[in-house]
Write an enzyme that holds these catalytic residues in place. Structure first.
Site, mmCIF file in Angstrom:
data_model
loop_
_atom_site.group_PDB
_atom_site.id
_atom_site.type_symbol
_atom_site.label_atom_id
_atom_site.label_comp_id
_atom_site.label_asym_id
_atom_site.label_seq_id
_atom_site.Cartn_x
_atom_site.Cartn_y
_atom_site.Cartn_z
ATOM 1 N N GLU A 1 4.015 9.333 -0.399
ATOM 2 C CA GLU A 1 2.632 9.304 -0.881
ATOM 3 C C GLU A 1 2.179 10.658 -1.440
ATOM 4 O O GLU A 1 1.657 10.745 -2.540
ATOM 5 C CB GLU A 1 1.703 8.859 0.259
ATOM 6 C CG GLU A 1 0.245 8.839 -0.151
ATOM 7 C CD GLU A 1 -0.656 8.314 0.964
ATOM 8 O OE1 GLU A 1 -0.149 7.916 2.032
ATOM 9 O OE2 GLU A 1 -1.884 8.299 0.753
ATOM 10 N N ASP B 1 -2.342 14.223 7.454
ATOM 11 C CA ASP B 1 -1.911 12.943 6.907
ATOM 12 C C ASP B 1 -0.722 13.120 5.957
ATOM 13 O O ASP B 1 -0.894 13.023 4.737
ATOM 14 C CB ASP B 1 -3.091 12.301 6.153
ATOM 15 C CG ASP B 1 -2.757 10.908 5.678
ATOM 16 O OD1 ASP B 1 -1.713 10.379 6.077
ATOM 17 O OD2 ASP B 1 -3.537 10.346 4.888
ATOM 18 N N ASN C 1 -3.419 -1.868 7.572
ATOM 19 C CA ASN C 1 -4.711 -2.358 7.090
ATOM 20 C C ASN C 1 -4.534 -3.864 6.924
ATOM 21 O O ASN C 1 -3.921 -4.321 5.968
ATOM 22 C CB ASN C 1 -5.083 -1.728 5.740
ATOM 23 C CG ASN C 1 -5.386 -0.246 5.889
ATOM 24 O OD1 ASN C 1 -5.934 0.199 6.902
ATOM 25 N ND2 ASN C 1 -5.023 0.534 4.889
ATOM 26 N N GLU D 1 0.863 -1.191 0.000
ATOM 27 C CA GLU D 1 0.000 0.000 0.000
ATOM 28 C C GLU D 1 0.894 1.234 0.000
ATOM 29 O O GLU D 1 1.813 1.359 0.818
ATOM 30 C CB GLU D 1 -0.927 -0.005 1.231
ATOM 31 C CG GLU D 1 -1.888 1.171 1.195
ATOM 32 C CD GLU D 1 -3.163 0.950 2.010
ATOM 33 O OE1 GLU D 1 -3.445 -0.189 2.418
ATOM 34 O OE2 GLU D 1 -3.877 1.949 2.231
ATOM 35 N N GLU E 1 -10.505 4.723 9.374
ATOM 36 C CA GLU E 1 -10.746 4.405 7.958
ATOM 37 C C GLU E 1 -11.384 3.022 7.798
ATOM 38 O O GLU E 1 -10.873 2.158 7.091
ATOM 39 C CB GLU E 1 -9.451 4.527 7.163
ATOM 40 C CG GLU E 1 -8.902 5.945 7.203
ATOM 41 C CD GLU E 1 -7.670 6.175 6.344
ATOM 42 O OE1 GLU E 1 -6.905 5.224 6.159
ATOM 43 O OE2 GLU E 1 -7.489 7.309 5.888
ATOM 44 N N ARG F 1 -11.171 18.126 10.517
ATOM 45 C CA ARG F 1 -10.398 16.897 10.703
ATOM 46 C C ARG F 1 -9.128 17.042 11.548
ATOM 47 O O ARG F 1 -8.869 16.182 12.393
ATOM 48 C CB ARG F 1 -10.088 16.293 9.321
ATOM 49 C CG ARG F 1 -9.181 15.096 9.397
ATOM 50 C CD ARG F 1 -9.181 14.359 8.087
ATOM 51 N NE ARG F 1 -7.961 13.568 7.974
ATOM 52 C CZ ARG F 1 -7.626 12.855 6.923
ATOM 53 N NH1 ARG F 1 -8.417 12.822 5.871
ATOM 54 N NH2 ARG F 1 -6.487 12.177 6.885
ATOM 55 N N LYS G 1 -4.272 -0.551 13.988
ATOM 56 C CA LYS G 1 -5.037 0.570 13.417
ATOM 57 C C LYS G 1 -6.499 0.256 13.704
ATOM 58 O O LYS G 1 -7.065 -0.672 13.122
ATOM 59 C CB LYS G 1 -4.776 0.659 11.912
ATOM 60 C CG LYS G 1 -5.647 1.663 11.172
ATOM 61 C CD LYS G 1 -5.253 1.762 9.687
ATOM 62 C CE LYS G 1 -6.153 2.740 8.937
ATOM 63 N NZ LYS G 1 -5.739 2.921 7.532
ATOM 64 N N GLU H 1 7.546 21.817 -2.423
ATOM 65 C CA GLU H 1 6.478 22.527 -1.714
ATOM 66 C C GLU H 1 5.972 23.721 -2.523
ATOM 67 O O GLU H 1 4.771 23.967 -2.614
ATOM 68 C CB GLU H 1 7.022 23.013 -0.367
ATOM 69 C CG GLU H 1 6.024 23.810 0.443
ATOM 70 C CD GLU H 1 6.576 24.215 1.815
ATOM 71 O OE1 GLU H 1 7.812 24.423 1.923
ATOM 72 O OE2 GLU H 1 5.797 24.305 2.754
ATOM 73 N N LYS I 1 0.951 10.446 13.868
ATOM 74 C CA LYS I 1 1.577 10.987 12.654
ATOM 75 C C LYS I 1 2.121 12.384 12.930
ATOM 76 O O LYS I 1 1.578 13.114 13.760
ATOM 77 C CB LYS I 1 0.567 11.047 11.502
ATOM 78 C CG LYS I 1 0.192 9.671 10.954
ATOM 79 C CD LYS I 1 -0.628 9.767 9.665
ATOM 80 C CE LYS I 1 -1.011 8.366 9.204
ATOM 81 N NZ LYS I 1 -1.723 8.345 7.911
HETATM 82 O O1 GCW Z 1 -2.877 8.423 4.101
HETATM 83 C C1 GCW Z 1 -3.614 7.311 4.313
HETATM 84 C C2 GCW Z 1 -3.221 6.442 3.182
HETATM 85 C C3 GCW Z 1 -3.672 5.024 3.406
HETATM 86 C C4 GCW Z 1 -3.114 4.548 4.745
HETATM 87 C C5 GCW Z 1 -3.596 5.481 5.852
HETATM 88 C C6 GCW Z 1 -3.015 5.121 7.221
HETATM 89 C C7 GCW Z 1 -2.436 2.349 5.385
HETATM 90 O O2 GCW Z 1 -3.744 6.978 1.999
HETATM 91 O O3 GCW Z 1 -3.196 4.257 2.332
HETATM 92 O O4 GCW Z 1 -3.464 3.211 5.008
HETATM 93 O O5 GCW Z 1 -3.217 6.786 5.555
HETATM 94 O O6 GCW Z 1 -2.033 5.728 7.596
HETATM 95 O O7 GCW Z 1 -3.545 4.265 7.882
#
Ligand code: GCW
Length: 614
Positions: free
Chosen positions: A348, A320, A159, A116, A241, A291, A237, A448, A315
């Site tokens: 990402e 994110d 996940n 992923e 999500e 959020r 997790k 950036e 994080k």
């Molecule tokens: O940013 C999102 C990603 C997902 C990821 C999620 C997470 C593993 O797009 O792909 O899933 O964060 O950190 O759990």
């Protein structure tokens, strides 16, 4: 034929470097032989000293290098010394010990072999629903991690898809075999588990307060630690999500995490519980829900409720892994909870290992703000895969290397760690080395500016997250809005707005609250402003948006020229050049799409008459 794993920064380090477990005499002889082979008559003596644990002490006495440390301390010390010698730094008198006890690489590898958010090829160890690897490759991975002092590898995606649930059931022997390959390098494995695992095992509930559920997890832990006695723990997790979690049973996250913690406690295991929890079914019309506020609102009231062997993994920013976010206020506020900082090496949102994006300068900003005392661990989402270059772009290896170095010593300067990586990876003439150093250190600024200056987030192509799409997430359900219209852009996150600024300690709160003091780079993260807003440098907001996009794109073009002139070896040179061509295309696309997007709203032309399409 050259092996796929014959690269990265290890190519100049001795292949026979002592893994833990080798006798100190053998290790000393191997090191001495390695340097003799390079024409440098250095002699080494490794002296075990368990009191030093992972730490090490290096001295030169009567012409002989002495390395003292516990088992992994000796290994790390040997790597430190070799790297110092190869990069021309003095190591005499060097003592070193880790700032963070757990330095974890989180892979998002699925058992079908996909990764992923993986941009470097398929999984290095999974394929077809099972472990599938060349043991030599895994040992190479072990060396790689040890050389960067990374000591935990989570083998599967957070996940947890169906086959991966078996990692803690019938696939335990395979997990044990894999762990055994990494153990000599001081690397322990961790497994991501699914909170609803009891249901797949036939129980009718996964309620953390059910005695049956606790019994189930105890038995699971018992089998897991019997198979892998040094298993680091479970990564979870939950309620995030669409993943299952304690909320389904009306239980808190502390209740969920503590039940698991109780099940693993007698084995010395930890539960790493991710704090990436927010409403992912938001209605874009709802302007009250914000959020970035979510994690703090959920977890702060539970500070003090978590067991001692739970680590809340947060994080770096409240959203994110965007190009720029402020530090997550959770990292600054959970005084009675063990915390882990989570970074993402997989690019990402930051160029996907096509665009160059060196992360050390960005991490430096985070480490500078984070309170050292409360953070117990640092984790990073891996950027590794089985492609020819394990990190996609050959330069993306810097991020993995630097992550390990900074997780060990966050005070290491970005310049220093980047320079070390270059020296280990390439034998370049001095001027080339210096231009590569400058290019890398500035790469985040460049990215950036052509993508998301001023703290603007989420203008990316949905799902893939590469390339611009300013409204791609604007009417979606992920809580990812910039709310640009003809009057202005951004979200008011001050006390008058969503109140997000109030989650910060006073000094930061005050800094962010006022657009006059808020750093430009975060201005539109914290504030909603009209296009004619006067920035501190005298320019209007809209002019600054245009200028940054033009400047970012020009800087990318200059980067391409610098890259062309570097005496890089093949195939790195070719690979970097191919990706640079894509990066330039990306930069131009971002510049034009974003500038046009705003121009269409406000109708203000560029002061300097540059082309903005309408
Ligand atoms: O940013 C999102 C990603 C997902 C990821 C999620 C997470 C593993 O797009 O792909 O899933 O964060 O950190 O759990």
């Amino acid at each position: 034929m050259k092996k796929d794993y014959d690269g990265l920064w290890l190519k100049r380090l001795p292949a026979a470097l002592p893994p833990c477990g080798t006798s100190a005499e053998t290790a000393s002889a191997e090191l001495t032989a390695f340097f003799a082979g390079r024409g440098a008559g250095e002699t080494f003596l490794l002296e075990p000293d368990e009191r030093l644990g992972e730490g090490c002490r290096i001295t030169k006495e009567a012409g002989v290098w002495h390395i003292r440390g516990g088992e992994s301390g000796l290994l790390y010390g040997a790597y430190d010394l070799i790297q110092a010698l190869l990069t021309g730094r003095d190591a005499d008198g060097l003592t070193s010990s880790p700032r963070y006890a757990l330095r974890m690489l989180n892979s998002w590898d699925n058992m079908d072999g996909s990764v992923e958010r993986g941009y470097s090829g398929r999984s290095l160890w999974f394929e077809g629903g099972r472990f599938e690897y060349d043991p030599e490759r895994v040992r190479y991975l072990g060396r790689l991690l040890a050389s960067a002092h990374i000591n935990v590898l989570c083998v599967n995606n957070v996940n947890v898809h169906a086959p991966a649930q078996r990692l803690v059931t019938d696939l335990l022997p395979d997990l044990a075999a894999f762990a055994a390959l990494l153990r000599p390098f001081g690397v322990r494995v961790m497994v991501s588990v699914d909170f609803s695992l009891p249901l797949s095992a036939g129980l009718d509930t996964a309620d953390p307060l059910s005695p049956d559920v606790l019994r189930f997890w105890r038995e699971t832990a018992d089998r897991a630690w019997r198979a892998v006695p040094d298993l680091a723990g479970f990564l979870v997790k939950a309620d995030s999500e669409h993943r299952p979690g304690p909320n389904a049973y009306g239980r808190s996250h502390a209740e969920g995490a503590n039940m698991l913690a109780q099940a693993v406690a007698s084995y010395g295991g930890v539960i790493v519980w991710r704090a990436f929890v927010y409403d992912c079914l938001q209605d874009w019309r709802d302007t009250r829900t914000d959020r970035p506020c979510a994690a703090y609102e959920l977890y702060q009231p539970q500070d003090g409720d978590f067991a001692g062997n739970v680590i809340l993994q947060v994080k770096n920013g409240p959203y994110d892994f965007q190009v720029r976010e402020p530090v997550s206020p959770l990292l600054l506020s959970m005084r009675k909870t063990c915390l882990a900082l989570e970074l993402q090496l997989a690019q990402e949102y930051t160029g996907q290992q096509i665009d160059i994006y060196a992360m050390p300068p960005m991490w430096r900003e985070i480490f500078e703000i984070m309170p050292a005392d409360r953070i117990r661990a640092v984790a990073a989402v891996s950027n590794l895969g089985r492609g020819y270059f394990w990190t996609g772009h050959p330069f993306a290896a810097l991020n993995l290397y630097a992550f390990g170095r900074l997780a060990w010593d966050p005070d290491t300067a970005p310049e220093r760690v980047t320079d070390d990586w270059i020296r280990l990876s390439y034998e370049l003439p001095d001027p080339d080395r210096e231009s590569l150093l400058r290019l890398l250190l500035d790469s985040r600024n460049v990215y950036e500016r052509y993508t998301a200056p001023l703290g603007l987030c989420w203008m990316v192509t949905p799902h893939t997250h590469y390339g611009p799409n300013p409204d791609g997430y604007e009417f979606d359900l992920w809580g990812t809005y910039h709310r640009a219209d003809r009057t202005g852009v951004g979200i008011d996150r001050t006390a008058r707005g969503t109140g997000y600024t109030e989650q910060y300690p006073e000094a930061l709160r005050a800094l962010y609250e006022d657009p006059q003091t808020c750093p430009d780079r975060l201005l539109l993260f914290f504030h909603r402003l009209p296009y004619d807003y006067r920035m501190r440098d005298g320019r209007t907001l809209i002019q600054r948006i245009y200028d940054d996009h033009f400047a970012g794109c020009e800087a990318a073009e200059a980067m391409a020229e610098t890259l062309k002139a570097l005496a890089l070896p093949e195939p790195d040179r070719r690979e970097a050049a191919e990706r640079m061509a894509l990066q330039l295309k990306n930069a131009r696309e971002w510049r034009d799409v974003i500038n046009t997007f705003f121009y269409r709203f406000c109708g203000v032309p560029d002061e300097r008459g540059r082309t903005i399409y309408s």
